[in-house]
Scaffold this active site. Structure first.
Site, mmCIF file in Angstrom:
data_model
loop_
_atom_site.group_PDB
_atom_site.id
_atom_site.type_symbol
_atom_site.label_atom_id
_atom_site.label_comp_id
_atom_site.label_asym_id
_atom_site.label_seq_id
_atom_site.Cartn_x
_atom_site.Cartn_y
_atom_site.Cartn_z
ATOM 1 N N GLY A 46 0.790 -1.239 0.000
ATOM 2 C CA GLY A 46 0.000 0.000 0.000
ATOM 3 C C GLY A 46 0.811 1.273 0.000
ATOM 4 O O GLY A 46 0.269 2.366 -0.164
ATOM 5 N N CYS A 76 -5.666 -9.380 -2.751
ATOM 6 C CA CYS A 76 -5.030 -8.134 -2.346
ATOM 7 C C CYS A 76 -5.729 -6.985 -3.071
ATOM 8 O O CYS A 76 -5.747 -6.936 -4.306
ATOM 9 C CB CYS A 76 -3.560 -8.199 -2.740
ATOM 10 S SG CYS A 76 -2.724 -6.619 -2.574
ATOM 11 N N THR A 78 -4.901 -3.832 -3.036
ATOM 12 C CA THR A 78 -3.963 -2.860 -3.591
ATOM 13 C C THR A 78 -3.528 -3.241 -5.007
ATOM 14 O O THR A 78 -3.546 -2.405 -5.916
ATOM 15 C CB THR A 78 -2.726 -2.734 -2.659
ATOM 16 O OG1 THR A 78 -3.194 -2.469 -1.329
ATOM 17 C CG2 THR A 78 -1.807 -1.629 -3.110
ATOM 18 N N CYS A 186 -8.965 -3.993 2.617
ATOM 19 C CA CYS A 186 -7.605 -4.538 2.582
ATOM 20 C C CYS A 186 -7.731 -5.905 3.239
ATOM 21 O O CYS A 186 -8.364 -6.033 4.299
ATOM 22 C CB CYS A 186 -6.644 -3.661 3.368
ATOM 23 S SG CYS A 186 -5.040 -4.447 3.671
ATOM 24 N N THR A 187 -7.139 -6.911 2.618
ATOM 25 C CA THR A 187 -7.354 -8.274 3.115
ATOM 26 C C THR A 187 -6.692 -8.532 4.477
ATOM 27 O O THR A 187 -6.961 -9.546 5.111
ATOM 28 C CB THR A 187 -6.874 -9.311 2.083
ATOM 29 O OG1 THR A 187 -5.509 -9.038 1.739
ATOM 30 C CG2 THR A 187 -7.736 -9.257 0.835
#
Ligand code: DGL
Length: 260
Positions: A46, A76, A78, A186-187
């Site tokens: 990120g 993901c 990002t 966000c995971t």
């Protein structure tokens, strides 16, 4: 039957975050065979530029291409936001990006105002607002970045008072906007649910991984002969990965260290 359906499904993320997705997919598709790559040496994604993320994603896709996988799950947000559009036609296997895959379900929620917590790169890309507003232009989306949160998870600092302060600060900022629901974009963030729920009702938090797993199950050519095997790779510090992953995955052996 798709002749390629017996090949493995690969996952990747900057570390343990993608396991929140992997766990849900494995629940729905227990007989597939899996690879997981935790790119811990490049964590946090990120804070990287789009060029850096594209270069990283290409190396990981090439690594999976050598292993003849049938699909790569971008577990993901990002990389889904920053690299999917650039790379989506460059490989033979199917690529599943999390944000684009779950936007349809999220855009249909019966609410007027949605919050999104995500990494700085995802927030700056406005991928959530863009994908959701394409389908539902009247849903207001408030996006807030949480730069410290990924490291709290990767460094296994969930119980430190400073972590609680850093999380509370971002949740309180979001609450000034008063969203009806908040996406954990966000995971890594589902690891922090136990802390976030001290400041915001858990039932209004959306972890997109369940929607994502359902999307993948519907879309994928299932493997009739799979055995549910799994193999984990990391780009640094396997012991740390094993320790930080515990909430979502009990690894039976240390992940294999690979340098891409
Ligand atoms: N877990 C990833 C995401 O969903 C990346 C987190 C990071 O490394 O910054 O965005």
């Amino acid at each position: 039957m798709d002749k390629n359906s017996t090949a493995k499904i690969a996952f990747f993320d900057s570390g343990v975050g993608g396991l929140t997705v992997y766990k849900e997919v494995k629940k729905l598709l227990p007989n597939e065979d899996y690879l997981y790559f935790g790119d811990t040496v490049n964590m946090p994604y990120g804070e990287k530029t789009q060029e850096e993320l594209i270069e990283i994603a290409r190396k990981i896709f090439d690594f999976f291409a050598q292993r003849k996988v049938k699909a790569v799950v971008m577990a993901c947000n990002t990389t889904s936001a920053m690299t999917y559009d650039v790379l989506k036609n460059d490989y033979d296997f199917k690529i599943y990006p999390i944000i684009q895959s779950v936007a349809k379900v999220i855009s249909k929620l019966p609410i007027e105002h949605l919050g999104v917590f995500a990494t700085p790169a995802t927030i700056n890309s406005h991928a959530y607002a863009r994908e959701i507003n394409k389908l539902n232009p009247s849903l207001k989306v408030t996006e807030i970045s949480c730069p410290a949160w990924v490291r709290i998870v990767e460094e296994n600092r969930l119980n430190q008072p400073q972590s609680l302060i850093q999380i509370k600060e971002r949740v309180e900022e979001m609450l000034t906007h008063d969203p009806q629901k908040i996406v954990l974009g966000c995971t890594h963030y589902p690891y922090l649910k136990g802390i976030i729920k001290q400041f915001y009702p858990e039932e209004n938090l959306i972890d997109p991984s369940k929607y994502f797993a359902e999307f993948i199950k519907e879309d994928l050519a299932a493997n009739p002969n799979g055995s549910g095997s799994e193999h984990f790779y990391v780009s640094s510090n396997p012991e740390n990965f094993m320790a930080s992953s515990k909430l979502f995955c009990e690894l039976t052996e240390l992940p294999e260290l690979v340098k891409l």
